[in-house]
Design a protein around this motif. Sequence first.
Motif, PDB file in Angstrom:
ATOM      1  N   GLU A   1       0.835  -1.209   0.000  1.00 45.91           N
ATOM      2  CA  GLU A   1       0.000   0.000   0.000  1.00 45.91           C
ATOM      3  C   GLU A   1       0.872   1.262   0.000  1.00 45.91           C
ATOM      4  OE1 GLU A   1      -3.467   1.466   2.946  1.00 45.91           O
ATOM      5  OE2 GLU A   1      -3.406  -0.680   2.452  1.00 45.91           O
ATOM      6  N   ALA A   2       1.904   1.266   0.845  1.00 46.64           N
ATOM      7  CA  ALA A   2       2.819   2.418   0.901  1.00 46.64           C
ATOM      8  C   ALA A   2       3.516   2.590  -0.447  1.00 46.64           C
ATOM      9  CB  ALA A   2       3.853   2.223   2.012  1.00 46.64           C
ATOM     10  N   ALA A   3       3.921   1.454  -1.039  1.00 48.32           N
ATOM     11  CA  ALA A   3       4.613   1.504  -2.326  1.00 48.32           C
ATOM     12  C   ALA A   3       3.697   2.060  -3.408  1.00 48.32           C
ATOM     13  CB  ALA A   3       5.105   0.113  -2.713  1.00 48.32           C
ATOM     14  N   ARG A   4       2.416   1.628  -3.392  1.00 50.69           N
ATOM     15  CA  ARG A   4       1.475   2.095  -4.403  1.00 50.69           C
ATOM     16  C   ARG A   4       1.300   3.617  -4.330  1.00 50.69           C
ATOM     17  NH1 ARG A   4      -1.052  -1.580  -7.249  1.00 50.69           N
ATOM     18  NH2 ARG A   4      -1.108  -3.250  -5.714  1.00 50.69           N
ATOM     19  N   GLY A   5       1.266   4.151  -3.107  1.00 51.76           N
ATOM     20  CA  GLY A   5       1.145   5.603  -2.922  1.00 51.76           C
ATOM     21  C   GLY A   5       2.316   6.336  -3.561  1.00 51.76           C
TER      22      GLY A   5
END
Length: 225
Positions: free
Chosen positions: A117-121
Amino acid sequence: MAEQFVVGRGVGRTFGSGESSVIAVRAASFEILAAERVAVVGPSGSGKSTLLHLLAGLDEPTEGEIEWPALGARAGLRPGPVAIAFQGPSLLPPLSVLENVALPVLLAGGDEGPATEAARGMVERFELSDVSAKLPEELSGGQSQRTGIARALAGRPRLLLADEPTGQQDGATGRRLMDALFEEIARSGAALLVATHDTRIASLFDRVWSMRDGALDGGVVARTR
Ligand SMILES: Nc1ncnc2c1ncn2[C@@H]1O[C@H](COP(=O)(O)OP(=O)(O)O)[C@@H](O)[C@H]1O
Ligand SMILES: [Mg+2]
Protein backbone atom coordinates in the motif's frame (compact mmCIF):
# COMPACT_ATOMS: atom_id res chain seq x y z
CA MET A 1 18.97 23.94 18.82
CA ALA A 2 17.75 21.59 16.09
CA GLU A 3 18.94 17.99 16.19
CA GLN A 4 22.09 17.20 14.23
CA PHE A 5 21.35 14.43 11.74
CA VAL A 6 24.85 14.31 10.23
CA VAL A 7 28.11 15.97 11.25
CA GLY A 8 31.40 15.73 9.37
CA ARG A 9 34.76 17.04 10.46
CA GLY A 10 37.69 17.24 8.06
CA VAL A 11 36.24 14.48 5.90
CA GLY A 12 38.36 13.26 3.01
CA ARG A 13 38.06 10.39 0.54
CA THR A 14 40.98 9.37 -1.65
CA PHE A 15 40.61 6.56 -4.20
CA GLY A 16 43.64 4.44 -5.00
CA SER A 17 47.18 5.21 -3.94
CA GLY A 18 50.43 6.61 -5.26
CA GLU A 19 50.57 8.46 -8.56
CA SER A 20 47.20 7.25 -9.77
CA SER A 21 45.32 8.30 -6.63
CA VAL A 22 42.32 10.63 -6.88
CA ILE A 23 41.24 12.90 -4.06
CA ALA A 24 37.46 12.95 -4.54
CA VAL A 25 36.61 14.79 -1.28
CA ARG A 26 39.07 16.92 0.71
CA ALA A 27 38.82 18.32 4.25
CA ALA A 28 35.04 18.72 4.16
CA SER A 29 33.23 19.88 7.28
CA PHE A 30 29.45 20.02 7.35
CA GLU A 31 26.27 19.40 9.24
CA ILE A 32 22.69 18.61 8.31
CA LEU A 33 20.03 19.49 10.86
CA ALA A 34 16.55 18.03 11.33
CA ALA A 35 14.13 18.82 8.48
CA GLU A 36 16.75 20.84 6.58
CA ARG A 37 16.73 20.97 2.79
CA VAL A 38 20.24 21.21 1.38
CA ALA A 39 21.44 21.27 -2.24
CA VAL A 40 24.99 20.25 -3.16
CA VAL A 41 26.04 21.88 -6.41
CA GLY A 42 29.22 21.50 -8.41
CA PRO A 43 30.41 20.43 -11.84
CA SER A 44 30.70 16.82 -12.91
CA GLY A 45 33.64 15.15 -11.16
CA SER A 46 33.68 17.61 -8.23
CA GLY A 47 32.92 14.88 -5.65
CA LYS A 48 29.15 15.13 -5.09
CA SER A 49 28.35 11.42 -5.49
CA THR A 50 31.33 10.41 -3.35
CA LEU A 51 30.12 12.77 -0.61
CA LEU A 52 26.57 11.32 -0.78
CA HIS A 53 27.90 7.77 -0.42
CA LEU A 54 29.86 8.88 2.66
CA LEU A 55 26.76 10.61 4.12
CA ALA A 56 24.76 7.42 3.56
CA GLY A 57 27.40 5.37 5.39
CA LEU A 58 27.93 3.27 2.23
CA ASP A 59 31.57 4.32 2.06
CA GLU A 60 34.10 5.33 4.70
CA PRO A 61 36.21 8.48 4.78
CA THR A 62 39.97 8.02 4.40
CA GLU A 63 40.43 11.13 6.58
CA GLY A 64 38.33 12.79 9.26
CA GLU A 65 35.06 11.47 10.63
CA ILE A 66 31.33 11.42 10.06
CA GLU A 67 28.72 10.85 12.73
CA TRP A 68 24.92 10.69 12.69
CA PRO A 69 24.14 12.00 16.22
CA ALA A 70 20.34 11.87 15.98
CA LEU A 71 20.09 8.87 13.64
CA GLY A 72 22.25 6.21 15.26
CA ALA A 73 25.33 4.20 14.37
CA ARG A 74 26.52 3.62 10.81
CA ALA A 75 25.52 -0.04 10.78
CA GLY A 76 21.87 0.77 11.50
CA LEU A 77 21.32 3.53 8.97
CA ARG A 78 19.90 1.44 6.08
CA PRO A 79 17.22 0.34 5.60
CA GLY A 80 16.03 2.73 8.24
CA PRO A 81 16.68 6.38 9.01
CA VAL A 82 18.83 7.12 5.93
CA ALA A 83 17.85 6.40 2.33
CA ILE A 84 19.64 7.17 -0.89
CA ALA A 85 18.38 7.50 -4.45
CA PHE A 86 21.43 6.77 -6.62
CA GLN A 87 22.51 8.68 -9.71
CA GLY A 88 22.83 5.51 -11.80
CA PRO A 89 20.85 2.26 -12.15
CA SER A 90 20.09 0.63 -8.80
CA LEU A 91 16.84 -1.33 -9.21
CA LEU A 92 16.73 -5.08 -8.66
CA PRO A 93 16.27 -6.59 -12.17
CA PRO A 94 13.86 -9.48 -11.34
CA LEU A 95 11.43 -7.30 -9.37
CA SER A 96 8.66 -5.12 -10.82
CA VAL A 97 8.56 -1.38 -10.18
CA LEU A 98 6.00 -1.87 -7.41
CA GLU A 99 8.05 -4.69 -5.81
CA ASN A 100 11.24 -2.63 -5.96
CA VAL A 101 9.50 0.27 -4.22
CA ALA A 102 8.00 -2.00 -1.53
CA LEU A 103 11.32 -3.71 -0.79
CA PRO A 104 12.78 -1.36 1.89
CA VAL A 105 9.57 -1.59 3.92
CA LEU A 106 9.67 -5.41 3.74
CA LEU A 107 13.38 -5.47 4.64
CA ALA A 108 12.66 -3.28 7.65
CA GLY A 109 10.19 -5.93 8.85
CA GLY A 110 6.93 -4.48 7.48
CA ASP A 111 4.01 -6.74 6.52
CA GLU A 112 3.32 -7.28 2.83
CA GLY A 113 -0.11 -5.58 2.78
CA PRO A 114 0.94 -2.24 4.29
CA ALA A 115 4.27 -2.36 2.39
CA THR A 116 2.46 -2.72 -0.94
CA GLU A 117 0.00 0.00 0.00
CA ALA A 118 2.82 2.42 0.90
CA ALA A 119 4.61 1.50 -2.33
CA ARG A 120 1.47 2.09 -4.40
CA GLY A 121 1.14 5.60 -2.92
CA MET A 122 4.73 6.47 -3.88
CA VAL A 123 4.33 4.90 -7.35
CA GLU A 124 1.35 7.18 -7.98
CA ARG A 125 3.08 10.23 -6.52
CA PHE A 126 6.06 9.81 -8.87
CA GLU A 127 3.96 9.17 -12.01
CA LEU A 128 4.77 5.48 -12.28
CA SER A 129 1.27 3.96 -12.15
CA ASP A 130 1.36 3.00 -15.85
CA VAL A 131 4.60 1.04 -15.40
CA SER A 132 4.12 -0.36 -11.89
CA ALA A 133 4.04 -3.99 -13.12
CA LYS A 134 7.02 -3.58 -15.48
CA LEU A 135 10.57 -4.81 -14.92
CA PRO A 136 13.47 -2.36 -14.66
CA GLU A 137 14.78 -3.35 -18.13
CA GLU A 138 11.50 -2.15 -19.65
CA LEU A 139 11.77 1.38 -18.20
CA SER A 140 13.13 4.63 -19.59
CA GLY A 141 16.05 6.26 -17.73
CA GLY A 142 13.69 8.82 -16.23
CA GLN A 143 11.23 6.14 -15.04
CA SER A 144 14.06 4.09 -13.46
CA GLN A 145 15.30 7.15 -11.67
CA ARG A 146 11.82 8.02 -10.36
CA THR A 147 11.41 4.42 -9.17
CA GLY A 148 14.66 4.77 -7.19
CA ILE A 149 13.33 7.93 -5.54
CA ALA A 150 9.93 6.35 -4.78
CA ARG A 151 11.76 3.36 -3.26
CA ALA A 152 13.95 5.59 -1.09
CA LEU A 153 10.89 7.44 0.24
CA ALA A 154 8.69 4.37 0.78
CA GLY A 155 10.72 3.37 3.84
CA ARG A 156 9.95 6.77 5.44
CA PRO A 157 13.57 7.78 6.03
CA ARG A 158 14.46 10.69 8.32
CA LEU A 159 17.17 11.76 5.88
CA LEU A 160 16.85 11.33 2.12
CA LEU A 161 19.93 11.70 -0.09
CA ALA A 162 19.08 12.12 -3.79
CA ASP A 163 21.88 12.10 -6.36
CA GLU A 164 21.01 14.16 -9.48
CA PRO A 165 17.29 13.24 -9.18
CA THR A 166 16.32 15.29 -12.24
CA GLY A 167 19.34 14.25 -14.32
CA GLN A 168 17.31 12.04 -16.65
CA GLN A 169 13.97 13.88 -16.57
CA ASP A 170 12.74 16.40 -19.14
CA GLY A 171 12.21 19.94 -17.78
CA ALA A 172 8.49 19.71 -16.92
CA THR A 173 8.78 16.21 -15.41
CA GLY A 174 11.82 17.34 -13.41
CA ARG A 175 9.88 20.24 -11.90
CA ARG A 176 6.93 18.00 -10.95
CA LEU A 177 9.38 15.51 -9.47
CA MET A 178 10.95 18.21 -7.28
CA ASP A 179 7.45 19.36 -6.18
CA ALA A 180 6.56 15.78 -5.22
CA LEU A 181 9.88 15.35 -3.41
CA PHE A 182 9.45 18.53 -1.36
CA GLU A 183 5.84 17.64 -0.58
CA GLU A 184 6.74 14.16 0.69
CA ILE A 185 9.65 15.50 2.74
CA ALA A 186 7.44 18.20 4.30
CA ARG A 187 4.77 15.62 5.10
CA SER A 188 7.16 13.29 6.89
CA GLY A 189 9.41 15.96 8.43
CA ALA A 190 12.52 14.35 6.91
CA ALA A 191 15.70 16.20 5.96
CA LEU A 192 16.66 16.25 2.28
CA LEU A 193 20.02 16.57 0.57
CA VAL A 194 20.05 16.73 -3.22
CA ALA A 195 23.15 16.71 -5.42
CA THR A 196 22.65 18.61 -8.66
CA HIS A 197 24.61 20.52 -11.27
CA ASP A 198 21.44 22.48 -12.12
CA THR A 199 21.63 25.85 -10.33
CA ARG A 200 17.90 26.55 -10.98
CA ILE A 201 17.06 23.55 -8.80
CA ALA A 202 19.52 24.66 -6.13
CA SER A 203 17.62 27.94 -5.72
CA LEU A 204 14.67 25.98 -4.25
CA PHE A 205 16.67 24.92 -1.15
CA ASP A 206 17.22 26.37 2.36
CA ARG A 207 20.99 25.99 2.06
CA VAL A 208 23.38 25.38 -0.81
CA TRP A 209 26.73 23.62 -0.47
CA SER A 210 29.10 24.01 -3.34
CA MET A 211 31.81 21.59 -4.38
CA ARG A 212 34.82 22.19 -6.56
CA ASP A 213 37.66 19.68 -7.01
CA GLY A 214 36.57 17.85 -3.85
CA ALA A 215 36.52 20.96 -1.65
CA LEU A 216 33.19 21.77 0.01
CA ASP A 217 32.00 25.29 0.71
CA GLY A 218 28.95 26.24 2.80
CA GLY A 219 28.69 23.01 4.82
CA VAL A 220 29.05 24.71 8.17
CA VAL A 221 26.81 27.58 9.21
CA ALA A 222 28.42 30.23 11.40
CA ARG A 223 26.19 30.51 14.46
CA THR A 224 25.56 33.66 16.41
CA ARG A 225 24.76 32.73 19.96
N1 LIG B 1 35.30 4.29 -7.12
C1 LIG B 1 36.13 5.22 -7.62
N2 LIG B 1 37.41 4.92 -7.93
C2 LIG B 1 38.25 5.86 -8.40
N3 LIG B 1 37.91 7.14 -8.60
C3 LIG B 1 36.66 7.51 -8.32
C4 LIG B 1 35.70 6.58 -7.81
N4 LIG B 1 34.51 7.24 -7.61
C5 LIG B 1 34.74 8.52 -7.98
N5 LIG B 1 36.01 8.69 -8.40
C6 LIG B 1 36.63 9.96 -8.85
O1 LIG B 1 36.39 10.93 -7.86
C7 LIG B 1 36.08 12.20 -8.44
C8 LIG B 1 34.71 12.66 -7.97
O2 LIG B 1 33.71 11.81 -8.55
P1 LIG B 1 32.16 11.92 -8.17
O3 LIG B 1 32.04 11.89 -6.69
O4 LIG B 1 31.44 10.88 -8.95
O5 LIG B 1 31.79 13.40 -8.70
P2 LIG B 1 30.40 14.02 -9.15
O6 LIG B 1 29.30 13.21 -8.54
O7 LIG B 1 30.43 15.44 -8.64
O8 LIG B 1 30.36 13.97 -10.64
C9 LIG B 1 36.19 12.02 -9.93
O9 LIG B 1 37.49 12.39 -10.32
C10 LIG B 1 35.97 10.52 -10.11
O10 LIG B 1 36.60 10.05 -11.28
MG1 LIG C 1 27.72 12.27 -9.40
